[in-house]
Design an enzyme around this catalytic site. Structure first.
Site, PDB file in Angstrom:
ATOM      1  N   GLU A  14       9.955 153.476 -45.750  1.00 26.74           N
ATOM      2  CA  GLU A  14      10.642 152.448 -46.251  1.00 26.74           C
ATOM      3  C   GLU A  14      10.401 152.186 -47.698  1.00 26.74           C
ATOM      4  O   GLU A  14      10.474 151.263 -48.266  1.00 26.74           O
ATOM      5  CB  GLU A  14      10.457 151.222 -45.343  1.00 26.74           C
ATOM      6  CG  GLU A  14      11.246 151.276 -44.247  1.00 26.74           C
ATOM      7  CD  GLU A  14      11.385 149.973 -43.479  1.00 26.74           C
ATOM      8  OE1 GLU A  14      11.474 148.978 -44.063  1.00 26.74           O
ATOM      9  OE2 GLU A  14      11.245 149.836 -42.230  1.00 26.74           O
TER      10      GLU A  14
ATOM     11  N   GLY B 215       9.928 137.268 -49.044  1.00 25.72           N
ATOM     12  CA  GLY B 215      10.502 138.331 -49.467  1.00 25.72           C
ATOM     13  C   GLY B 215      10.795 139.561 -48.606  1.00 25.72           C
ATOM     14  O   GLY B 215       9.940 139.883 -47.797  1.00 25.72           O
TER      15      GLY B 215
ATOM     16  N   GLY C 209      10.578 144.733 -53.047  1.00 22.38           N
ATOM     17  CA  GLY C 209       9.307 145.324 -53.853  1.00 22.38           C
ATOM     18  C   GLY C 209      10.117 146.613 -54.498  1.00 22.38           C
ATOM     19  O   GLY C 209      11.018 147.153 -54.461  1.00 22.38           O
TER      20      GLY C 209
ATOM     21  N   CYS D 226      10.654 149.760 -53.036  1.00 20.56           N
ATOM     22  CA  CYS D 226      10.966 149.503 -51.462  1.00 20.56           C
ATOM     23  C   CYS D 226      12.310 150.155 -51.368  1.00 20.56           C
ATOM     24  O   CYS D 226      13.361 149.998 -52.061  1.00 20.56           O
ATOM     25  CB  CYS D 226      10.833 148.165 -51.435  1.00 20.56           C
ATOM     26  SG  CYS D 226      11.792 147.287 -49.787  1.00 20.56           S
TER      27      CYS D 226
ATOM     28  N   ARG E  36       2.503 148.099 -40.360  1.00 19.48           N
ATOM     29  CA  ARG E  36       3.535 146.759 -41.210  1.00 19.48           C
ATOM     30  C   ARG E  36       4.895 147.226 -41.103  1.00 19.48           C
ATOM     31  O   ARG E  36       5.989 146.072 -40.848  1.00 19.48           O
ATOM     32  CB  ARG E  36       3.152 147.024 -42.525  1.00 19.48           C
ATOM     33  CG  ARG E  36       3.944 146.254 -43.404  1.00 19.48           C
ATOM     34  CD  ARG E  36       3.610 146.420 -45.147  1.00 19.48           C
ATOM     35  NE  ARG E  36       3.841 144.987 -45.708  1.00 19.48           N
ATOM     36  CZ  ARG E  36       4.823 144.457 -46.397  1.00 19.48           C
ATOM     37  NH1 ARG E  36       5.915 145.222 -46.249  1.00 19.48           N
ATOM     38  NH2 ARG E  36       4.936 143.590 -46.903  1.00 19.48           N
TER      39      ARG E  36
ATOM     40  N   GLY F 262       4.994 151.510 -47.202  1.00 19.78           N
ATOM     41  CA  GLY F 262       5.873 152.351 -46.228  1.00 19.78           C
ATOM     42  C   GLY F 262       6.255 153.815 -46.556  1.00 19.78           C
ATOM     43  O   GLY F 262       7.042 154.320 -46.065  1.00 19.78           O
TER      44      GLY F 262
END
Ligand code: IMP
Length: 494
Positions: free
Chosen positions: A422, A304, A308, A311, A411, A402
């Site tokens: 992000e 993936g 998300g 995201c 990450r 993020g």
């Protein structure tokens, strides 16, 4: 530059076609047991194909404990100190249903005014007193809110008011036996101590019904709940990894938004050299990425990118892939490897699983389990605060790893200075306790498998028949041509 002829599609566009359901293959016969990752010559299995996302807003110890009791597994996020992550791992590993170890203890010298403040801050009314004032000290007595007057006794000490004639369980490790002792003594709680009098745990009467038997719970060979923990590929996380292995975490999950990197292969190689803990690697969305991680020695691969719920990766960087296409491509690569005599690695679908329907499709496309963020953040057991909306509706906070709030730099970037956001921060509807919500999800999954004529996830991988829906048929598949009844509208925030 090359533009593929293919189009990347979403889980939401696919539907399962019904297939023949034999009499002995109804919903009651469906098993959701699955492989989480390779382990030795076999697999580490889960009774429920669900992992909690390695996110601050999702995977605290309470949620990890509850999810493991329900048959899934929690993944502790790396966006916290090594100590905090290790403490959370220890809390899950030493959890024993009904035996509370997360309790506040007093020292005999403390003033009762301090105890009043502690009662207000914690909401607790029963406090064991130990010689050191710490949890693993020698039990000297118990102080409850009934033993003193919070207005008049403030200057007195705990030792002056605590009850010393406390009935205890000595090395009692069976919950039924502990509950029986509590009933025999006519008490609302029972401290459990070692032969030497060290406080080991406390059993509370009010907790008795909460700890019904969980037949699918995810436990290790010592019947302790299992826990997974996230680490990054950064060199400083090697210390984290060693500390987590000391806590006997069951699975390491390399948490990276892009797993198709040399750093990831180095990390897998390093972990394999120091221990035999299984390593879940990722994330990838291509066959090439999967082959890379499989060659590097991963024990499962997470799939993936950019899907998300909060995201912003795709809109900012234009990197990512429709989750259905990503899973199909990776599952095909896995199958090629299997047919060539290679390892048949479990896949984990991560991100964008908006509800049971998307989960069923991900499983049908080859995922062995799913990693959930948004859906689990909704439950009372997640770490986010409960927030009341202006119409009185309840939400839980949900923030992405993020986002600025989590700032999980490792990450998303290879150096802290390279980090940029992000993901966003937001709210998700509160969905009550996970112990009520997950069984509903489980029933939906079982029912879907029965309709697809499959009683196991392996059978679903082989036998699922899926079809892409046109936009008009997707319209038909949602509620249409009616107004929601007022109670339903309120429940859905409309
Ligand atoms: P959700 O269940 O759709 O909310 O997705 C959760 C997944 O999103 C996590 O398991 C991560 O893979 C991914 N994720 C978490 N935080 C971020 C972020 O800030 N940006 C992009 N993806 C994220």
């Amino acid at each position: 530059m090359r533009i593929l002829e293919t189009e990347s599609i979403s889980l939401q566009e696919l539907r399962l076609l019904p297939r023949h359901t034999p009499a002995d293959a109804g919903m009651a016969h469906v098993s959701l047991r699955t492989r989480l990752c390779a382990l030795g010559n076999g697999h580490l299995e889960l009774g429920l194909p669900v992992l909690s996302a390695a996110m601050q807003a999702v995977s605290g110890p309470d949620l990890a404990i509850a999810l493991a009791q329900l048959g899934g597994i929690g993944v502790l996020p790396l966006s916290q100190s090594i100590d905090a992550q290790c403490q959370a791992a220890a809390q899950v590993k030493r959890y024993k249903a009904g035996f509370q170890t997360d309790i506040v203890t007093l020292s005999p010298a403390q003033r009762l005014s301090e105890v009043v403040s502690l009662m207000r801050a914690t909401g607790f009314a029963t406090f064991p007193v130990t010689d050191t004032g710490l949890f693993h000290g020698r039990l000297l007595g118990v102080l409850t809110d009934k033993d003193f007057d919070p207005r008049g006794d403030g200057a007195a000490r705990v030792a002056d008011r605590m009850r010393k004639d406390v009935q205890v369980g000595v090395e009692t490790h069976d919950l039924n036996a502990a509950n029986q002792l509590m009933i025999d003594y006519g008490r609302g709680f029972l401290p459990i101590v070692s032969e030497a009098g060290t406080l080991l745990s406390v059993v509370f009467k009010k907790d008795r019904d909460k700890h019904l038997h969980h037949p699918d719970e995810t436990v290790d060979s010592d019947r302790r709940l299992r826990i997974a923990a996230a680490v990054s590929t950064h060199p400083e996380d090697r210390e984290r990894t060693e500390a987590l292995l000391e806590q006997e975490v069951d699975v390491l999950v390399i948490d990276a938004s892009d797993g198709h990197t040399a750093f990831q292969a180095e990390m897998i190689e390093w972990v394999k050299a120091i221990g035999d803990v299984p390593v879940v690697a990722g994330n990838v969305v291509t066959a090439e990425g999967f082959d890379f991680l499989a060659d590097a020695g991963a024990d499962a691969v997470k799939v993936g990118m950019g899907v998300g719920s909060g995201c912003t990766t795709q809109s900012l960087k234009a990197t990512g892939r429709g989750q259905a296409t990503a899973l199909m491509d990776v599952a095909a690569a896995r199958e090629r490897r299997r047919q060539a005599g290679g390892r048949d690695l479990p896949l984990i679908a991560d991100g964008g699983l908006a509800g049971p329907a998307a989960i069923v499709v991900a499983l049908a496309l080859g995922a062995d389990s799913v990693m959930l963020g948004n859906l689990l953040a909704r439950f009372s057991e997640s770490p986010g605060q409960l927030v009341r909306g202006h119409r009185g509706e309840l939400f839980k906070e949900y923030w992405m790893e993020g986002s600025k709030r989590a700032a999980n730099t490792r990450r998303y970037a290879h150096a802290t200075r390279d980090f940029f956001e992000e993901g966003v921060e937001g709210l998700v509807p509160h969905a009550g306790s996970i112990f009520d919500g997950v069984p509903v999800l489980e029933r939906a999954l079982r029912s879907a498998l029965a309709t697809a004529g499959c009683t196991t996830l392996r059978a679903l991988h082989r036998g699922a028949l899926l079809e892409r829906q046109s936009p008009a048929s997707l319209g038909d598949s949602a509620v249409h041509d009616l107004e929601l009844a007022p109670t339903r509208a309120a429940a859905s925030g409309g």
